[in-house]
Motif scaffolding. Structure first.
Motif, PDB file in Angstrom:
ATOM      1  N   ARG A  59       0.840  -1.202   0.000  1.00 18.03           N
ATOM      2  CA  ARG A  59       0.000   0.000   0.000  1.00 18.03           C
ATOM      3  C   ARG A  59       0.879   1.257   0.000  1.00 18.03           C
ATOM      4  N   PHE A  60       1.912   1.258   0.860  1.00 18.02           N
ATOM      5  CA  PHE A  60       2.767   2.454   0.922  1.00 18.02           C
ATOM      6  C   PHE A  60       3.557   2.631  -0.384  1.00 18.02           C
ATOM      7  N   ALA A  61       4.089   1.527  -0.911  1.00 19.95           N
ATOM      8  CA  ALA A  61       4.835   1.621  -2.178  1.00 19.95           C
ATOM      9  C   ALA A  61       3.926   2.160  -3.283  1.00 19.95           C
ATOM     10  N   ASN A  62       2.681   1.703  -3.287  1.00 20.52           N
ATOM     11  CA  ASN A  62       1.737   2.184  -4.304  1.00 20.52           C
ATOM     12  C   ASN A  62       1.500   3.688  -4.156  1.00 20.52           C
ATOM     13  N   SER A  63       1.400   4.160  -2.916  1.00 26.87           N
ATOM     14  CA  SER A  63       1.202   5.599  -2.710  1.00 26.87           C
ATOM     15  C   SER A  63       2.392   6.394  -3.239  1.00 26.87           C
ATOM     16  N   VAL A  64       3.600   5.897  -2.980  1.00 25.89           N
ATOM     17  CA  VAL A  64       4.794   6.587  -3.482  1.00 25.89           C
ATOM     18  C   VAL A  64       4.787   6.588  -5.012  1.00 25.89           C
ATOM     19  N   LEU A  65       4.413   5.468  -5.608  1.00 26.30           N
ATOM     20  CA  LEU A  65       4.372   5.387  -7.072  1.00 26.30           C
ATOM     21  C   LEU A  65       3.292   6.302  -7.645  1.00 26.30           C
ATOM     22  N   GLU A  66       2.128   6.286  -7.008  1.00 28.40           N
ATOM     23  CA  GLU A  66       1.035   7.145  -7.513  1.00 28.40           C
ATOM     24  C   GLU A  66       1.446   8.611  -7.497  1.00 28.40           C
ATOM     25  N   ALA A  67       2.136   9.015  -6.433  1.00 32.68           N
ATOM     26  CA  ALA A  67       2.526  10.424  -6.303  1.00 32.68           C
ATOM     27  C   ALA A  67       3.713  10.783  -7.189  1.00 32.68           C
ATOM     28  N   THR A  68       4.657   9.834  -7.365  1.00 32.79           N
ATOM     29  CA  THR A  68       5.885  10.191  -8.083  1.00 32.79           C
ATOM     30  C   THR A  68       5.816   9.918  -9.586  1.00 32.79           C
ATOM     31  N   VAL A  69       5.099   8.884  -9.987  1.00 33.49           N
ATOM     32  CA  VAL A  69       4.999   8.622 -11.438  1.00 33.49           C
ATOM     33  C   VAL A  69       3.564   8.582 -11.952  1.00 33.49           C
ATOM     34  N   GLY A  70       2.617   8.460 -11.032  1.00 40.86           N
ATOM     35  CA  GLY A  70       1.220   8.333 -11.465  1.00 40.86           C
ATOM     36  C   GLY A  70       0.512   9.670 -11.604  1.00 40.86           C
ATOM     37  N   GLY A  71       1.204  10.749 -11.200  1.00 37.61           N
ATOM     38  CA  GLY A  71       0.621  12.088 -11.334  1.00 37.61           C
ATOM     39  C   GLY A  71      -0.549  12.345 -10.395  1.00 37.61           C
ATOM     40  N   LYS A  72      -0.728  11.506  -9.374  1.00 37.58           N
ATOM     41  CA  LYS A  72      -1.861  11.704  -8.475  1.00 37.58           C
ATOM     42  C   LYS A  72      -1.526  12.787  -7.440  1.00 37.58           C
ATOM     43  N   LYS A  73      -2.508  13.644  -7.208  1.00 36.28           N
ATOM     44  CA  LYS A  73      -2.310  14.737  -6.234  1.00 36.28           C
ATOM     45  C   LYS A  73      -2.965  14.349  -4.912  1.00 36.28           C
ATOM     46  N   GLY A  74      -2.498  14.971  -3.844  1.00 34.57           N
ATOM     47  CA  GLY A  74      -3.150  14.800  -2.547  1.00 34.57           C
ATOM     48  C   GLY A  74      -2.978  13.421  -1.933  1.00 34.57           C
ATOM     49  N   VAL A  75      -1.868  12.754  -2.254  1.00 34.67           N
ATOM     50  CA  VAL A  75      -1.605  11.451  -1.630  1.00 34.67           C
ATOM     51  C   VAL A  75      -0.982  11.700  -0.256  1.00 34.67           C
ATOM     52  N   VAL A  76      -1.650  11.232   0.784  1.00 36.75           N
ATOM     53  CA  VAL A  76      -1.155  11.481   2.143  1.00 36.75           C
ATOM     54  C   VAL A  76      -1.020  10.147   2.869  1.00 36.75           C
ATOM     55  N   GLU A  77       0.150   9.899   3.418  1.00 40.74           N
ATOM     56  CA  GLU A  77       0.402   8.652   4.161  1.00 40.74           C
ATOM     57  C   GLU A  77       1.229   8.989   5.399  1.00 40.74           C
ATOM     58  N   PRO A  78       1.036   8.246   6.478  1.00 46.59           N
ATOM     59  CA  PRO A  78       1.947   8.413   7.594  1.00 46.59           C
ATOM     60  C   PRO A  78       3.255   7.694   7.276  1.00 46.59           C
ATOM     61  N   THR A  79       4.374   8.297   7.591  1.00 47.59           N
ATOM     62  CA  THR A  79       5.668   7.632   7.385  1.00 47.59           C
ATOM     63  C   THR A  79       6.738   8.289   8.255  1.00 47.59           C
ATOM     64  N   PHE A  80       7.728   7.483   8.608  1.00 49.99           N
ATOM     65  CA  PHE A  80       8.797   7.913   9.524  1.00 49.99           C
ATOM     66  C   PHE A  80       9.916   8.546   8.696  1.00 49.99           C
ATOM     67  N   VAL A  81       9.982   9.866   8.744  1.00 46.82           N
ATOM     68  CA  VAL A  81      10.936  10.599   7.898  1.00 46.82           C
ATOM     69  C   VAL A  81      11.730  11.600   8.739  1.00 46.82           C
ATOM     70  N   GLN A  82      12.772  12.154   8.160  1.00 46.09           N
ATOM     71  CA  GLN A  82      13.437  13.276   8.830  1.00 46.09           C
ATOM     72  C   GLN A  82      12.390  14.372   8.941  1.00 46.09           C
ATOM     73  N   SER A  83      12.177  14.872  10.148  1.00 45.19           N
ATOM     74  CA  SER A  83      10.988  15.693  10.379  1.00 45.19           C
ATOM     75  C   SER A  83      11.271  16.851  11.327  1.00 45.19           C
ATOM     76  N   PRO A  84      10.671  18.003  11.037  1.00 50.15           N
ATOM     77  CA  PRO A  84      10.864  19.153  11.932  1.00 50.15           C
ATOM     78  C   PRO A  84       9.954  19.107  13.161  1.00 50.15           C
ATOM     79  N   VAL A  85       8.996  18.165  13.203  1.00 46.99           N
ATOM     80  CA  VAL A  85       7.922  18.233  14.211  1.00 46.99           C
ATOM     81  C   VAL A  85       8.470  18.279  15.646  1.00 46.99           C
ATOM     82  N   PHE A  86       9.457  17.426  15.972  1.00 48.08           N
ATOM     83  CA  PHE A  86      10.066  17.479  17.310  1.00 48.08           C
ATOM     84  C   PHE A  86      11.576  17.693  17.239  1.00 48.08           C
TER      85      PHE A  86
END
Ligand SMILES: NC(=O)C1=CN([C@@H]2O[C@H](COP(=O)(O)OP(=O)(O)OC[C@H]3O[C@@H](n4cnc5c(N)ncnc54)[C@H](O)[C@@H]3O)[C@@H](O)[C@H]2O)C=CC1
Ligand SMILES: O=C([O-])CC(=O)C(=O)O
Length: 335
Positions: free
Chosen positions: A255-282
């Motif tokens: 599911r997560f890989a599909n979201s990355v693909l949809e956003a990066t090559v599928g041209g889909k807008k507004g794809v939002v997923e939770p993920t552990f990334v370098q983050s400014p939040v804390f």
């Protein structure tokens, strides 16, 4: 390696007549494992994938030959550790999904996997930095709270780190949370969205149940929070020494890989997923990586959301998560 080369050449030849341009090569590292095999199967069904490249230190020729008979429009190649297997697997990859490494046995924490999995992940990071520096990297290998920083440090050392393209996969926590809440509220899980923030182990997993729009008693909150935080243990216990979650993880990883693909090559807008990334939040509290909802776009993790409005109960969970998370992240960064 002989078998791998044969499979590789065979698959490549077959693919010639069927597949479109090699726009989205997806590499799975650890492809012959408990997660790797069902994850690769689900990716074989993904229409965004044009080339499925499978790497493991063992058994990839068989897995690749098997998957290559499925009549979807992607070619499949299998690569092993011998010769240039890893380089071939990674070259020109657009997405790299990594479930390589050992799983837990009963009585172990995810951090107990650090000693074995840290070196595996570091080795794969050094190879990715060299052979596919622009790829989107999805880390499943545990302990995710530490393996993501390990990967980032290796990419930084090679001068190719882009925080937008490195993701710790925490989707399973969200999948579980949706299922567990739906169960006690007698709902269809598709109608139950639960945001889960923090990291991916025990108390660092923080479900924001107040944002579901549902009401919970204190007992329900305690029980659900505990179940979501320690859902992995249920599977480890039930598998009784033979491993941890593999099928549900494959589902979540696909599911997560599909979201990355949809956003990066599928041209889909507004794809939002939770993920552990370098983050400014804390980051002001020295916690440099954190999972929140992230908006994915053509360049990857483009907009990191904050926590939104949270309850006092959830604030306490966050307070308990941060020190543990910081320790796990530092351990990874210093490896
Ligand atoms: N992020 C998450 O939510 C979850 C993470 N996991 C983690 O995923 C990892 C894999 O779990 P399973 O698939 O159940 O384990 P597994 O043992 O069934 O498979 C792991 C595979 O990795 C391969 N491998 C080992 N070293 C390698 C290397 N240097 N390069 C490439 N492949 C290598 C092994 O040969 C094996 O096929 C574990 O660390 C586990 O804790 C598991 C469930 C959920
Ligand atoms: O529990 C484990 O070790 C595997 C895992 O990360 C999960 O199932 O969430």
């Amino acid at each position: 390696m002989f078998a791998a080369t044969r499979v590789s050449a065979f698959a490549a030849k077959r693919a010639f007549s069927t597949s479109a341009a090699n726009l989205s090569k997806v590499a799975v590292l650890g492809a012959a494992g408990g997660i790797g095999q069902p994850l690769s199967l689900l990716l074989k069904e993904n229409p965004h994938v044009t080339h499925l490249s499978l790497y493991d230190i063992v058994n990839t020729p068989g897995v690749a030959a098997d998957l290559s008979h499925i009549n979807t429009n992607s070619k499949v190649t299998g690569h092993t550790g011998a010769n240039n297997g890893l380089e071939e697997a990674l070259k020109d990859a657009h997405v790299v999904v990594i479930p390589a490494g050992v799983p837990r046995k009963p009585g172990m924490t995810r951090d107990d996997l650090f000693n074995t999995n840290a070196s595996i992940v570091k080795g794969l990071a050094e190879a990715a930095a060299k052979h596919c520096p622009k790829a989107h990297i999805l880390i499943i290998s545990n302990p995710v709270n530490s393996t993501v920083p390990i990967f980032a440090e290796a990419l930084k050392k090679a001068g190719v780190f882009d925080p937008k393209r490195l993701y710790g996969v925490t989707t399973l926590d969200v999948v579980r949370a949706s299922r567990f809440v739906a169960e006690i509220k007698n709902k269809d899980p598709k109608d139950v969205k639960v945001t889960v923030v923090g990291g991916h182990s025990g108390v660092t997993i923080v479900p924001l149940l107040s944002q579901t729009g549902l009401d919970f008693t204190k007992e329900e909150l305690d029980a659900l929070t505990h179940r979501i935080q320690f859902g992995g243990d249920e599977v480890v216990k039930a598998k009784d020494g033979t491993g941890s979650a593999t099928l549900s993880m494959a589902f979540a990883g696909a599911r997560f890989a599909n979201s990355v693909l949809e956003a990066t090559v599928g041209g889909k807008k507004g794809v939002v997923e939770p993920t552990f990334v370098q983050s400014p939040v804390f980051a002001d509290k020295g916690v440099n990586y954190f999972s929140t909802l992230v908006e994915l776009g053509p360049n990857g993790a483009e907009k990191i959301h904050g926590l939104g409005e949270i309850s006092e109960y959830e604030q306490k969970l966050i307070d308990a998560a941060l020190p543990e998370l910081k320790k796990n992240i530092t351990k990874g960064e210093e490896f």
